[in-house]
Design a protein around this motif. Structure first.
Motif, PDB file in Angstrom:
ATOM      1  N   ARG A 122     -50.920 -24.757 -13.505  1.00  0.00           N
ATOM      2  CA  ARG A 122     -51.519 -23.946 -12.448  1.00  0.00           C
ATOM      3  C   ARG A 122     -52.290 -22.764 -13.013  1.00  0.00           C
ATOM      4  NH1 ARG A 122     -46.348 -20.577  -9.912  1.00  0.00           N
ATOM      5  NH2 ARG A 122     -47.960 -19.185  -9.124  1.00  0.00           N
ATOM      6  N   GLY A 123     -52.151 -22.533 -14.317  1.00  0.00           N
ATOM      7  CA  GLY A 123     -52.848 -21.437 -14.962  1.00  0.00           C
ATOM      8  C   GLY A 123     -52.477 -21.367 -16.427  1.00  0.00           C
ATOM      9  N   VAL A 124     -53.042 -20.400 -17.129  1.00  0.00           N
ATOM     10  CA  VAL A 124     -52.807 -20.199 -18.560  1.00  0.00           C
ATOM     11  C   VAL A 124     -52.206 -18.812 -18.768  1.00  0.00           C
ATOM     12  CG1 VAL A 124     -53.859 -20.104 -20.850  1.00  0.00           C
ATOM     13  CG2 VAL A 124     -54.770 -21.682 -19.125  1.00  0.00           C
ATOM     14  N   ALA A 125     -51.106 -18.740 -19.506  1.00  0.00           N
ATOM     15  CA  ALA A 125     -50.452 -17.471 -19.800  1.00  0.00           C
ATOM     16  C   ALA A 125     -50.493 -17.218 -21.302  1.00  0.00           C
ATOM     17  CB  ALA A 125     -49.003 -17.483 -19.309  1.00  0.00           C
ATOM     18  N   VAL A 126     -51.100 -16.121 -21.708  1.00  0.00           N
ATOM     19  CA  VAL A 126     -51.169 -15.723 -23.114  1.00  0.00           C
ATOM     20  C   VAL A 126     -50.164 -14.597 -23.324  1.00  0.00           C
ATOM     21  CG1 VAL A 126     -52.617 -14.779 -24.957  1.00  0.00           C
ATOM     22  CG2 VAL A 126     -53.584 -16.418 -23.316  1.00  0.00           C
ATOM     23  N   LEU A 127     -49.251 -14.797 -24.296  1.00  0.00           N
ATOM     24  CA  LEU A 127     -48.109 -13.898 -24.481  1.00  0.00           C
ATOM     25  C   LEU A 127     -48.140 -13.242 -25.863  1.00  0.00           C
ATOM     26  CD1 LEU A 127     -45.463 -16.284 -22.903  1.00  0.00           C
ATOM     27  CD2 LEU A 127     -46.731 -14.439 -21.782  1.00  0.00           C
ATOM     28  N   CYS A 128     -47.891 -11.938 -25.887  1.00  0.00           N
ATOM     29  CA  CYS A 128     -48.021 -11.143 -27.110  1.00  0.00           C
ATOM     30  C   CYS A 128     -46.653 -10.693 -27.619  1.00  0.00           C
ATOM     31  CB  CYS A 128     -48.879  -9.916 -26.827  1.00  0.00           C
ATOM     32  SG  CYS A 128     -50.534 -10.294 -26.183  1.00  0.00           S
ATOM     33  N   HIS A 129     -46.456 -10.769 -28.917  1.00  0.00           N
ATOM     34  CA  HIS A 129     -45.138 -10.510 -29.503  1.00  0.00           C
ATOM     35  C   HIS A 129     -44.960  -9.041 -29.909  1.00  0.00           C
ATOM     36  CE1 HIS A 129     -46.349 -10.259 -33.780  1.00  0.00           C
ATOM     37  NE2 HIS A 129     -47.070 -11.371 -33.654  1.00  0.00           N
ATOM     38  N   PRO A 130     -43.716  -8.655 -30.238  1.00  0.00           N
ATOM     39  CA  PRO A 130     -43.453  -7.255 -30.601  1.00  0.00           C
ATOM     40  C   PRO A 130     -44.026  -6.867 -31.961  1.00  0.00           C
ATOM     41  CG  PRO A 130     -41.429  -8.545 -30.691  1.00  0.00           C
ATOM     42  CD  PRO A 130     -42.475  -9.440 -30.111  1.00  0.00           C
ATOM     43  N   HIS A 131     -43.778  -5.631 -32.347  1.00  0.00           N
ATOM     44  CA  HIS A 131     -44.422  -4.971 -33.481  1.00  0.00           C
ATOM     45  C   HIS A 131     -44.319  -5.780 -34.778  1.00  0.00           C
ATOM     46  CE1 HIS A 131     -45.904  -1.783 -35.973  1.00  0.00           C
ATOM     47  NE2 HIS A 131     -45.896  -0.903 -34.975  1.00  0.00           N
TER      48      HIS A 131
ATOM     49  N   PRO B 170     -56.407 -19.651 -13.309  1.00  0.00           N
ATOM     50  CA  PRO B 170     -56.140 -18.222 -13.465  1.00  0.00           C
ATOM     51  C   PRO B 170     -55.455 -17.922 -14.798  1.00  0.00           C
ATOM     52  CG  PRO B 170     -54.610 -19.184 -11.891  1.00  0.00           C
ATOM     53  CD  PRO B 170     -55.615 -20.253 -12.223  1.00  0.00           C
ATOM     54  N   LEU B 171     -55.559 -16.672 -15.200  1.00  0.00           N
ATOM     55  CA  LEU B 171     -54.990 -16.208 -16.465  1.00  0.00           C
ATOM     56  C   LEU B 171     -53.897 -15.187 -16.196  1.00  0.00           C
ATOM     57  CD1 LEU B 171     -55.283 -15.887 -19.659  1.00  0.00           C
ATOM     58  CD2 LEU B 171     -56.814 -13.966 -19.109  1.00  0.00           C
ATOM     59  N   VAL B 172     -52.775 -15.341 -16.891  1.00  0.00           N
ATOM     60  CA  VAL B 172     -51.728 -14.323 -16.926  1.00  0.00           C
ATOM     61  C   VAL B 172     -51.649 -13.793 -18.348  1.00  0.00           C
ATOM     62  CG1 VAL B 172     -49.197 -14.047 -16.988  1.00  0.00           C
ATOM     63  CG2 VAL B 172     -50.292 -15.021 -14.974  1.00  0.00           C
ATOM     64  N   LEU B 173     -51.477 -12.487 -18.484  1.00  0.00           N
ATOM     65  CA  LEU B 173     -51.241 -11.875 -19.783  1.00  0.00           C
ATOM     66  C   LEU B 173     -49.858 -11.258 -19.780  1.00  0.00           C
ATOM     67  CD1 LEU B 173     -54.668 -10.105 -20.433  1.00  0.00           C
ATOM     68  CD2 LEU B 173     -53.898 -12.341 -21.240  1.00  0.00           C
ATOM     69  N   GLY B 174     -49.142 -11.438 -20.873  1.00  0.00           N
ATOM     70  CA  GLY B 174     -47.800 -10.898 -20.944  1.00  0.00           C
ATOM     71  C   GLY B 174     -47.473 -10.438 -22.345  1.00  0.00           C
ATOM     72  N   GLY B 175     -46.425  -9.634 -22.442  1.00  0.00           N
ATOM     73  CA  GLY B 175     -46.007  -9.188 -23.758  1.00  0.00           C
ATOM     74  C   GLY B 175     -44.707  -8.432 -23.709  1.00  0.00           C
ATOM     75  N   PHE B 176     -44.081  -8.367 -24.867  1.00  0.00           N
ATOM     76  CA  PHE B 176     -42.811  -7.680 -25.050  1.00  0.00           C
ATOM     77  C   PHE B 176     -42.993  -6.540 -26.033  1.00  0.00           C
ATOM     78  CE2 PHE B 176     -38.807  -7.908 -27.808  1.00  0.00           C
ATOM     79  CZ  PHE B 176     -38.154  -6.910 -27.088  1.00  0.00           C
ATOM     80  N   SER B 177     -42.553  -5.340 -25.648  1.00  0.00           N
ATOM     81  CA  SER B 177     -42.567  -4.161 -26.504  1.00  0.00           C
ATOM     82  C   SER B 177     -44.002  -3.839 -26.939  1.00  0.00           C
ATOM     83  CB  SER B 177     -41.631  -4.389 -27.691  1.00  0.00           C
ATOM     84  OG  SER B 177     -41.332  -3.180 -28.349  1.00  0.00           O
TER      85      SER B 177
ATOM     86  N   PRO C 265     -42.346  -2.532 -22.269  1.00  0.00           N
ATOM     87  CA  PRO C 265     -43.595  -2.182 -22.955  1.00  0.00           C
ATOM     88  C   PRO C 265     -43.444  -0.899 -23.766  1.00  0.00           C
ATOM     89  CG  PRO C 265     -43.737  -1.696 -20.604  1.00  0.00           C
ATOM     90  CD  PRO C 265     -42.465  -2.465 -20.807  1.00  0.00           C
ATOM     91  N   ALA C 266     -44.212  -0.810 -24.836  1.00  0.00           N
ATOM     92  CA  ALA C 266     -44.053   0.280 -25.809  1.00  0.00           C
ATOM     93  C   ALA C 266     -44.674   1.577 -25.313  1.00  0.00           C
ATOM     94  CB  ALA C 266     -44.655  -0.136 -27.141  1.00  0.00           C
TER      95      ALA C 266
END
Length: 202
Positions: free
Chosen positions: A29-38, A102-109, A134-135
């Motif tokens: 249903r969409g694309v989610a790009v996820l970003c990792h911590p430091h 649709p695009l989802v953006l996500g991330g941790f820290s 989030p940092a």
């Protein structure tokens, strides 16, 4: 990795960027790009919180894309104080985005900071953001859309909850606060998954 996972290499501003693309069990249903911590503190795309975000989003039908910032794993380059890491995210988004979805953006820290910064520069804009701890204490995360899902543990000793509340307050941005949970959601990853599933299934 699950059976539908595909390793890819994306051309980034500092060289190759290592990615994993995973498909949901149904038509995406969409694309989610996820970003990792430091990156300088052991963060990689295989971080358990990032993997939990990916599992949650796939459960509700999103194709997920995790990637290693420059200098991490198989990604070329070296740490760039957050500036180049935002550029890495934008390169991945450009490579994997589907104009029909649709695009989802996500991330941790630290990844939450990167996702929020990248969201300001993508066009057309992302449909939604999901940020876990989030940092806000160490980086200028900036304002985010009012439907952003933000999840934070009240026992976080890396990014104090007070810092995230101070960031959210001027925006009148709701925060999902999880009692007794630290930065890495140890022992509470299933709860994190359920929070994300409920938010995106609605």
């Amino acid at each position: 990795m699950n059976a539908s996972a595909e390793r890819r290499v994306v051309a980034g501003p500092a060289g190759a960027i290592e990615c994993v693309v995973e498909e949901p069990a149904v038509a995406a249903r969409g694309v989610a790009v996820l970003c990792h911590p430091h990156p300088l503190h052991g963060g990689t795309m295989d971080n358990k919180v990032v993997q939990t975000l990916a599992r949650a989003l796939r459960q509700v039908g999103w194709r997920t894309v995790r990637f290693n910032f420059r200098g991490v794993g198989g990604s070329a380059g070296r740490w760039d104080d957050g500036r180049g890491e935002v550029d890495d995210a934008l390169a991945v988004i450009a490579a994997v985005r589907d104009a029909a979805l649709p695009l989802v953006l996500g991330g941790f820290s630290f990844g939450g900071y990167v996702a929020a910064q990248a969201a300001r520069r993508v066009d057309p804009p992302a449909a939604r953001l999901v940020l876990v701890a989030p940092a806000t204490g160490n980086f200028d995360v900036g304002a985010v859309p009012d439907d952003t899902l933000v999840v934070h543990g009240d026992a976080d000793d890396v990014v104090p909850l007070a810092a995230t509340l101070a960031w959210a307050r001027p925006q009148a941005l709701p925060i999902v606060v999880v009692p007794g949970v630290g930065h890495f959601f140890h022992g509470q990853l299933p709860l994190l998954k359920s929070i994300v599933v409920r938010a995106f299934a609605a």
